[in-house]
Design a protein around this motif. Structure first.
Motif, PDB file in Angstrom:
ATOM      1  N   ASP A  29       0.914  -1.803  -0.356  1.00  0.00           N
ATOM      2  CA  ASP A  29      -0.278  -0.396  -0.129  1.00  0.00           C
ATOM      3  C   ASP A  29       1.108   1.288  -0.498  1.00  0.00           C
ATOM      4  O   ASP A  29       0.631   2.655  -0.062  1.00  0.00           O
ATOM      5  N   ASP A  36      -1.338   2.376   4.864  1.00  0.00           N
ATOM      6  CA  ASP A  36      -2.253   1.710   5.656  1.00  0.00           C
ATOM      7  C   ASP A  36      -3.069   0.590   6.328  1.00  0.00           C
ATOM      8  O   ASP A  36      -3.740   0.037   6.491  1.00  0.00           O
ATOM      9  N   HIS A  37      -2.435   0.166   4.547  1.00  0.00           N
ATOM     10  CA  HIS A  37      -3.860  -1.294   4.416  1.00  0.00           C
ATOM     11  C   HIS A  37      -3.512  -2.383   5.301  1.00  0.00           C
ATOM     12  O   HIS A  37      -4.222  -3.303   5.946  1.00  0.00           O
ATOM     13  N   ASN A  40      -4.627  -0.995   9.006  1.00  0.00           N
ATOM     14  CA  ASN A  40      -5.951  -1.003   9.103  1.00  0.00           C
ATOM     15  C   ASN A  40      -6.097  -2.899   9.088  1.00  0.00           C
ATOM     16  O   ASN A  40      -7.328  -3.161   9.820  1.00  0.00           O
ATOM     17  N   ALA A  78     -10.524   2.880   2.329  1.00  0.00           N
ATOM     18  CA  ALA A  78     -11.816   2.075   1.528  1.00  0.00           C
ATOM     19  C   ALA A  78     -11.854   0.347   1.687  1.00  0.00           C
ATOM     20  O   ALA A  78     -13.387   0.298   1.441  1.00  0.00           O
ATOM     21  N   LEU A  82     -15.804  -2.456   2.590  1.00  0.00           N
ATOM     22  CA  LEU A  82     -15.857  -3.151   0.990  1.00  0.00           C
ATOM     23  C   LEU A  82     -15.660  -4.617   1.751  1.00  0.00           C
ATOM     24  O   LEU A  82     -17.134  -5.274   1.890  1.00  0.00           O
ATOM     25  N   VAL A 114     -19.782  -6.006  -2.787  1.00  0.00           N
ATOM     26  CA  VAL A 114     -18.505  -5.535  -3.565  1.00  0.00           C
ATOM     27  C   VAL A 114     -18.252  -4.667  -4.500  1.00  0.00           C
ATOM     28  O   VAL A 114     -18.017  -3.049  -4.520  1.00  0.00           O
ATOM     29  N   ALA A 120     -16.093  -1.338  -8.893  1.00  0.00           N
ATOM     30  CA  ALA A 120     -14.672  -1.623 -10.274  1.00  0.00           C
ATOM     31  C   ALA A 120     -15.652  -3.256 -10.110  1.00  0.00           C
ATOM     32  O   ALA A 120     -16.256  -3.896 -10.643  1.00  0.00           O
ATOM     33  N   MET A 127      -9.007  -5.237  -5.453  1.00  0.00           N
ATOM     34  CA  MET A 127      -9.559  -6.988  -4.483  1.00  0.00           C
ATOM     35  C   MET A 127     -10.395  -7.561  -5.458  1.00  0.00           C
ATOM     36  O   MET A 127     -10.631  -8.938  -5.718  1.00  0.00           O
ATOM     37  N   LYS A 174      -9.298   2.162  -9.724  1.00  0.00           N
ATOM     38  CA  LYS A 174     -10.618   2.496  -8.731  1.00  0.00           C
ATOM     39  C   LYS A 174      -9.201   3.182  -8.141  1.00  0.00           C
ATOM     40  O   LYS A 174      -8.297   2.416  -7.677  1.00  0.00           O
ATOM     41  N   GLY A 175     -10.078   3.813  -6.242  1.00  0.00           N
ATOM     42  CA  GLY A 175      -9.236   4.282  -5.016  1.00  0.00           C
ATOM     43  C   GLY A 175      -8.159   4.451  -5.127  1.00  0.00           C
ATOM     44  O   GLY A 175      -8.030   5.830  -6.036  1.00  0.00           O
ATOM     45  N   ARG A 176      -7.437   4.868  -3.833  1.00  0.00           N
ATOM     46  CA  ARG A 176      -6.071   5.901  -4.473  1.00  0.00           C
ATOM     47  C   ARG A 176      -4.892   5.813  -5.126  1.00  0.00           C
ATOM     48  O   ARG A 176      -4.618   6.563  -5.697  1.00  0.00           O
ATOM     49  N   ASP A 189      -1.274  -4.644  -6.797  1.00  0.00           N
ATOM     50  CA  ASP A 189      -3.488  -4.368  -5.553  1.00  0.00           C
ATOM     51  C   ASP A 189      -2.707  -4.996  -3.657  1.00  0.00           C
ATOM     52  O   ASP A 189      -3.017  -6.392  -3.844  1.00  0.00           O
ATOM     53  N   PRO A 190      -2.873  -4.800  -2.761  1.00  0.00           N
ATOM     54  CA  PRO A 190      -2.852  -4.571  -1.087  1.00  0.00           C
ATOM     55  C   PRO A 190      -3.931  -5.384  -1.492  1.00  0.00           C
ATOM     56  O   PRO A 190      -4.247  -6.251  -1.210  1.00  0.00           O
ATOM     57  N   GLY A 191      -5.069  -5.305  -1.698  1.00  0.00           N
ATOM     58  CA  GLY A 191      -6.699  -5.047  -1.292  1.00  0.00           C
ATOM     59  C   GLY A 191      -6.939  -6.654  -1.863  1.00  0.00           C
ATOM     60  O   GLY A 191      -7.710  -7.866  -1.199  1.00  0.00           O
ATOM     61  N   ALA A 192      -6.540  -7.107  -3.771  1.00  0.00           N
ATOM     62  CA  ALA A 192      -6.496  -8.240  -3.532  1.00  0.00           C
ATOM     63  C   ALA A 192      -5.254  -8.883  -3.357  1.00  0.00           C
ATOM     64  O   ALA A 192      -6.169 -10.223  -2.521  1.00  0.00           O
TER      65      ALA A 192
END
Ligand code: ADP
Ligand code: MG
Ligand code: MG
Length: 207
Positions: A29, A36-37, A40, A78, A82, A114, A120, A127, A174-176, A189-192
């Motif tokens: 991230d 912050d991922h 968080n 974000a 989600l 989601v 997205a 993600m 999408k996202g930051r 991608d951190p969320g993925a």
């Protein structure tokens, strides 16, 4: 072991895994977001693990809903709404317990939520790139190929892994990370990635 007890163990295993991957998620991230991922997610899943272990003789729907509500209030950014909001919403699919059919319904509803919330699609470097192939593979494996749910989940994890790799060469929309435009290319991608870790722990707990 009943499904509620297994679900508590799954949330605890996810919390431990996310804590172990905290720095890695933070590094991912920091390359394309705000670093912050990891923090968080570690804070949120630890709170979720605490909340579900306090439940008395819980059913699986209650465990998933409680975890989701806790993530919703603890994670922020974000990914909080989600992950948390989608878990709360999809938990209703488990009200009659865990079967191959309810697991597919849960996965599909989670993905739908989601995408409703985040808007997205595959290729936006989120993600969703891990989730779409995972959920489609899980559904097909159960419904068309008639695989055992555990085998279907293993195939879904493999599909999510490919989805995570697919986020590396693409540009975020999408996202930051999308603020970076083409500079987001070349980063995972951190969320993925956290979605994959969560799925791996579900599989490890169920197996
Ligand atoms: P924030 O970007 O607000 O700091 P996090 O760092 O916790 O939130 O989470 C970032 C992750 O959230 C991204 O790596 C991406 O996977 C996911 N994400 C961001 N925006 C969206 C969206 N609109 N739809 C789906 N996922 C998203
Ligand atoms: Mg972030
Ligand atoms: Mg943030």
């Amino acid at each position: 072991r009943d499904a509620g007890t297994a679900a508590v163990a799954a949330v605890e295993n996810v919390a431990a895994r996310i804590e172990a991957e905290r720095e890695h998620l933070t590094d991912l991230d920091s390359a394309i977001g705000d670093a912050d991922h990891g923090g968080n997610m570690a804070r949120g899943w630890q709170a979720a693990a605490d909340a579900v272990s306090d439940l008395e003789d819980p059913d699986i729907e209650t465990v998933v809903k409680t975890a989701g509500k806790t993530l919703l209030s603890e994670v922020g950014g974000a990914s909080g709404p989600l992950y948390g909001g989608s878990l709360v919403f999809a938990s209703a699919e488990l009200e009659d317990g865990l079967t191959a059919e309810s697991a597919v319904a849960f996965a599909e509803t989670y993905l739908e939520k989601v995408q409703d919330r985040g808007d997205a699609s595959v290729g936006d470097k989120t993600m969703v790139d891990a989730l779409v192939p995972a959920v489609h593979t899980f559904k097909k494996s159960v419904e068309t190929d008639d695989l055992h749910p555990l085998e279907a989940l293993a195939k879904a994890v493999a599909a999510a892994e490919h989805g995570v790799s697919f986020t590396v060469p693409i540009r975020a929309a999408k996202g930051r990370a999308s603020y970076l435009g083409w500079r987001s290319v070349g980063h995972q991608d951190p969320g993925a990635t956290s979605t994959l870790y969560i799925m791996e722990e579900l599989l490890a707990t169920a197996a």
